[in-house]
Design an enzyme around this catalytic site. Structure first.
Site, PDB file in Angstrom:
ATOM      1  N   GLU A  27       4.620  33.417  45.692  1.00  0.00           N
ATOM      2  CA  GLU A  27       4.487  33.491  44.232  1.00  0.00           C
ATOM      3  C   GLU A  27       5.301  32.424  43.508  1.00  0.00           C
ATOM      4  O   GLU A  27       5.585  32.548  42.314  1.00  0.00           O
ATOM      5  CB  GLU A  27       4.897  34.885  43.767  1.00  0.00           C
ATOM      6  N   SER A 162       1.766  40.142  43.494  1.00  0.00           N
ATOM      7  CA  SER A 162       0.706  39.291  42.950  1.00  0.00           C
ATOM      8  C   SER A 162      -0.586  39.358  43.752  1.00  0.00           C
ATOM      9  O   SER A 162      -1.373  38.416  43.766  1.00  0.00           O
ATOM     10  CB  SER A 162       1.178  37.835  42.834  1.00  0.00           C
ATOM     11  N   TYR A 231      -4.244  35.487  36.649  1.00  0.00           N
ATOM     12  CA  TYR A 231      -3.727  34.349  35.899  1.00  0.00           C
ATOM     13  C   TYR A 231      -4.806  33.622  35.115  1.00  0.00           C
ATOM     14  O   TYR A 231      -4.628  32.489  34.706  1.00  0.00           O
ATOM     15  CB  TYR A 231      -2.945  33.434  36.865  1.00  0.00           C
ATOM     16  N   ARG A 270       7.183  47.451  35.472  1.00  0.00           N
ATOM     17  CA  ARG A 270       5.787  47.653  35.079  1.00  0.00           C
ATOM     18  C   ARG A 270       5.081  48.383  36.217  1.00  0.00           C
ATOM     19  O   ARG A 270       5.023  47.890  37.340  1.00  0.00           O
ATOM     20  CB  ARG A 270       5.099  46.303  34.825  1.00  0.00           C
ATOM     21  N   ASP A 272       1.739  50.157  37.932  1.00  0.00           N
ATOM     22  CA  ASP A 272       0.286  50.018  37.971  1.00  0.00           C
ATOM     23  C   ASP A 272      -0.353  51.313  38.462  1.00  0.00           C
ATOM     24  O   ASP A 272       0.096  51.900  39.458  1.00  0.00           O
ATOM     25  CB  ASP A 272      -0.103  48.876  38.909  1.00  0.00           C
ATOM     26  N   GLU A 285       2.005  50.994  42.423  1.00  0.00           N
ATOM     27  CA  GLU A 285       3.287  50.340  42.692  1.00  0.00           C
ATOM     28  C   GLU A 285       3.995  50.037  41.381  1.00  0.00           C
ATOM     29  O   GLU A 285       3.382  50.052  40.310  1.00  0.00           O
ATOM     30  CB  GLU A 285       3.103  49.041  43.483  1.00  0.00           C
ATOM     31  N   ASN A 287       6.444  47.080  39.600  1.00  0.00           N
ATOM     32  CA  ASN A 287       6.953  45.711  39.660  1.00  0.00           C
ATOM     33  C   ASN A 287       8.298  45.658  38.949  1.00  0.00           C
ATOM     34  O   ASN A 287       8.386  45.985  37.763  1.00  0.00           O
ATOM     35  CB  ASN A 287       5.974  44.759  38.967  1.00  0.00           C
ATOM     36  N   GLY A 291       5.316  39.785  35.665  1.00  0.00           N
ATOM     37  CA  GLY A 291       4.968  38.454  35.205  1.00  0.00           C
ATOM     38  C   GLY A 291       5.423  38.238  33.779  1.00  0.00           C
ATOM     39  O   GLY A 291       5.321  39.134  32.935  1.00  0.00           O
TER      40      GLY A 291
END
Length: 322
Positions: A27, A162, A231, A270, A272, A285, A287, A291
């Protein structure tokens, strides 16, 4: 807005920040994008002393020791950046840093360990099994997984981000190759039931009194939210607020805040989810360093709540210096 998130009087002129970015993981390019965006935002917030440092370059330790920095702003993702390693270096240098500490970072990256903690606070997660790189992937083993968890399945590295190394398996014959692919990114692969439903994410910001931001629905048109889709321009894929029931929305925010707390996160996280057919958000999961480009999920959610990107980055500095 929650009172905890009103601006305080940081001396931005004299606060010297080492913005740590880049690194060695899959990443790296994502991290560099986050780093440049955060550097720009910090300058917009009034910080006049921000040094962008690619930690993969030679002399990182000497730079940090010589710089007499007040704070490290970590804009790194994946191995060495999000797993507690760079955090451990900052601890050794007695350098305050943004986002979660060593333990929370390490646990957040180890998906199976994180799932164990989620279960202690009754957060639902997909059923699955961890497969080590030493496991013989014979026909009996593969058949047993399929019989136990059904199809489709998701296979991912147990400690990566990612969506690198993630595969969606719809046939038994695909499973072995998917596990081998995941093992290229980590020593352990996680094989999980595919949860069918609406994909959302819920950011959380704060330390002692974390606050869940608006849930974002992720619309991809792809099999899953893969590294290419992530992205592309956010307006193609982010719907805020998520188009789910009030019950599921409230549960998702509750679960995201619980995940933040049970992992021991600080600053931001964050989580998900997939909201399944029973209107239950199932946690995939968390984070620990989401990002951080202007159009990433966390900044998009914060902006919907009225927190501009430069304000968000400034808050992360404040949380780190608390």
């Amino acid at each position: 807005m929650n009172e905890e998130f009103i601006m305080t009087n940081i001396d931005v002129t004299h606060c010297k920040i080492a913005l740590l970015s880049g690194g060695w993981s899959d990443e790296r390019e994502v991290a560099l994008a986050s780093g440049r965006a955060c550097e720009k935002a910090l300058r917009e917030a009034g910080f006049t002393q921000v040094d962008f440092i690619d930690v993969a370059q030679d002399g990182i330790l000497a730079k940090l020791e010589a710089g007499k920095y007040d704070l490290a702003f970590i804009a790194m993702h994946g191995k060495f950046g999000e797993d507690g390693c760079i955090q451990g270096l900052c601890e050794i240098l007695h350098l305050p840093y943004t986002f979660s500490g060593v333990l929370a970072s390490a646990v957040g990256m180890e998906k199976q360990i994180a799932k164990t903690l989620y279960h202690t606070v009754d957060i639902p997660t997909p059923a699955g099994v961890e497969v080590s790189v030493s496991q013989e992937l014979n026909e009996e083993f593969i058949q047993n997984i399929v019989e136990t968890y059904g199809l489709p399945l998701f296979v991912k590295p147990a400690s990566n981000g990612s969506s690198y190394g993630v595969s969606r398996v719809t046939k038994k014959e695909q499973l072995k190759d998917a596990i081998l692919c995941a093992h290229r990114g980590a020593d352990k692969a996680l094989v999980e039931q595919a949860i069918i439903g609406t994909e959302i994410t819920v950011p959380v910001i704060g330390n002692k009194n974390p606050h869940a931001l608006p849930a974002v629905e992720i619309v991809t048109g792809a099999e899953f939210y893969n590294s290419e889709v992530k992205y592309e321009p956010s307006e193609l894929h982010h719907v805020i607020p998520a188009r789910i029931s009030e019950k599921a929305y409230a549960l998702a925010q509750e679960y995201a805040q619980k995940a933040h707390e049970v992992l021991g996160c600080r600053g931001a996280s964050r989580s998900d989810f997939i909201v399944n057919a029973d209107d239950v958000p199932v946690l995939l999961e968390t984070n620990v360093i989401p990002g951080m480009t202007e159009n990433s999920l966390l900044p998009d959610s914060a902006r919907y709540e009225g927190i501009e990107f430069f304000e968000l980055c400034r808050k992360f500095v404040e949380f780190a210096l608390e």
